[in-house]
Design an enzyme around this catalytic site. Structure first.
Site, PDB file in Angstrom:
ATOM      1  N   SER A   1      -6.522  -0.556   9.525  1.00 36.44           N
ATOM      2  CA  SER A   1      -7.004  -1.737   8.803  1.00 36.44           C
ATOM      3  C   SER A   1      -8.512  -1.825   8.899  1.00 36.44           C
ATOM      4  CB  SER A   1      -6.378  -3.006   9.404  1.00 36.44           C
ATOM      5  OG  SER A   1      -6.997  -4.169   8.911  1.00 36.44           O
TER       6      SER A   1
ATOM      7  N   LYS B   1      -3.966  -2.685  15.352  1.00 41.36           N
ATOM      8  CA  LYS B   1      -4.537  -1.636  14.514  1.00 41.36           C
ATOM      9  C   LYS B   1      -5.716  -0.944  15.202  1.00 41.36           C
ATOM     10  CE  LYS B   1      -1.980  -1.690  10.750  1.00 41.36           C
ATOM     11  NZ  LYS B   1      -1.231  -0.503  10.280  1.00 41.36           N
TER      12      LYS B   1
ATOM     13  N   LEU C   1       0.821  -1.202   0.000  1.00 42.78           N
ATOM     14  CA  LEU C   1       0.000   0.000   0.000  1.00 42.78           C
ATOM     15  C   LEU C   1       0.858   1.258   0.000  1.00 42.78           C
ATOM     16  CD1 LEU C   1      -2.666   1.523   0.207  1.00 42.78           C
ATOM     17  CD2 LEU C   1      -2.614   1.140   2.680  1.00 42.78           C
TER      18      LEU C   1
ATOM     19  N   TYR D   1      -2.672  -8.611  14.984  1.00 45.49           N
ATOM     20  CA  TYR D   1      -2.688  -7.498  14.032  1.00 45.49           C
ATOM     21  C   TYR D   1      -3.952  -6.664  14.197  1.00 45.49           C
ATOM     22  CZ  TYR D   1      -2.471  -5.047   9.539  1.00 45.49           C
ATOM     23  OH  TYR D   1      -2.426  -4.089   8.562  1.00 45.49           O
TER      24      TYR D   1
ATOM     25  N   ASN E   1       2.368   4.839   7.461  1.00 42.67           N
ATOM     26  CA  ASN E   1       1.899   3.656   6.735  1.00 42.67           C
ATOM     27  C   ASN E   1       2.590   2.381   7.191  1.00 42.67           C
ATOM     28  OD1 ASN E   1       0.869   2.075   4.235  1.00 42.67           O
ATOM     29  ND2 ASN E   1       3.104   1.983   4.047  1.00 42.67           N
TER      30      ASN E   1
END
Length: 264
Positions: free
Chosen positions: A153, A199, A17, A195, A96
């Site tokens: 996310s 996030k 990304l 994860y 990012n």
């Protein structure tokens, strides 16, 4: 040397990304000084060479700055270098850089312990990002129109943990069969727990920075995506470009997706 172009620093800008965000900005008619933050400078240089082949002409310029989100010294050196080169100013910080290590937890992966994997995910996705933001904040305050972005996310929204009527919702949110051990794949998989949690924590970090910098005129967002698993990263790149270029100013302090505000 100070530049008349908007100065943009993006971590993890050499791949995934991050690379698509750099590409979207590099294609824009607006001129930017785009600085790719990378753990390995050689990876950033390779990304720039590839991008310049794809887009031979641009109003923007590209450079690389070594930046490791797990190293305070690296981040301090990165911010000091940007300050020295660009006259103490940064217009846009795009946080990012991030990573998942859920799949590395033993016995499914390369024998990381649960604690080590979770700590590493929080260190990279949350702690390192927070440290960098703290270091870069004085440079943002020297901008006439500062912007601060956190890439989160679509799996981090608490509200959507109760969605079960889509394939991805069932995969992420369904409960696995009774018994132990639990698998790392299939419905109710455990291979996203760290994860997702990190996030979600990053979303709160964004909210706190939005609060802290509100009276300084810094516009703050997070950008997310629907957790469909197949959305092309270029879509996310264009969403970030829209935020940078002012098209989502009515949604400051929110997590923005391509077509909506992501629920908490």
């Amino acid at each position: 040397m100070a530049s008349n172009k908007e100065i943009v620093f993006i971590t993890g800008g050499n791949t995934g990304l991050g690379y698509e965000v750099v590409k979207a900005l590099y294609k824009s008619p607006r001129p930017y000084e785009i600085i790719l933050g990378c753990r390995a400078v050689s990876k950033g240089e390779e990304a720039i060479a590839t991008l310049q082949k794809e887009i031979p002409e641009s109003a923007s310029t590209l450079s690389v700055q070594q930046a490791d989100l797990e190293s305070d010294a690296s981040l301090e050196q990165a911010v000091a270098a940007i300050s020295a080169i660009h006259g103490g100013r940064l217009d846009v910080l795009i946080n990012n850089g991030g990573a998942s290590f859920d799949n590395d937890i033993a016995p499914h992966g390369r024998a990381m312990s649960v604690r080590d994997a979770f700590n590493k995910m929080w260190d990279v996705n949350v702690s390192g990002t927070h440290v960098l933001t703290q270091l870069a904040a004085p440079l943002l305050l020297q901008s006439s129109a500062p912007r601060l972005l956190f890439v989160t996310s679509g799996t981090a929204t608490l509200a959507e943990t109760e969605i079960f009527d889509t394939p991805m919702g069932r995969r992420l949110n369904a409960s696995p069969p009774a018994g132990w051990p639990k698998g790392s794949a299939g419905p109710g998989m455990m291979a996203v727990m760290g994860y997702r949690s990190a996030k979600t924590g990053l979303n709160m970090v964004m909210r706190e920075w939005a609060r802290i910098l509100r009276n300084d005129g810094v516009k703050v967002w997070a950008t997310g995506s629907r957790p469909r698993g197949a959305l092309d990263p270029s879509v996310g790149g264009e969403t970030v470009r829209e935020v940078v270029e002012g098209k989502r100013d009515g949604e400051v302090g929110k997590v923005v997706r391509r077509d909506m505000v992501q629920p908490w």
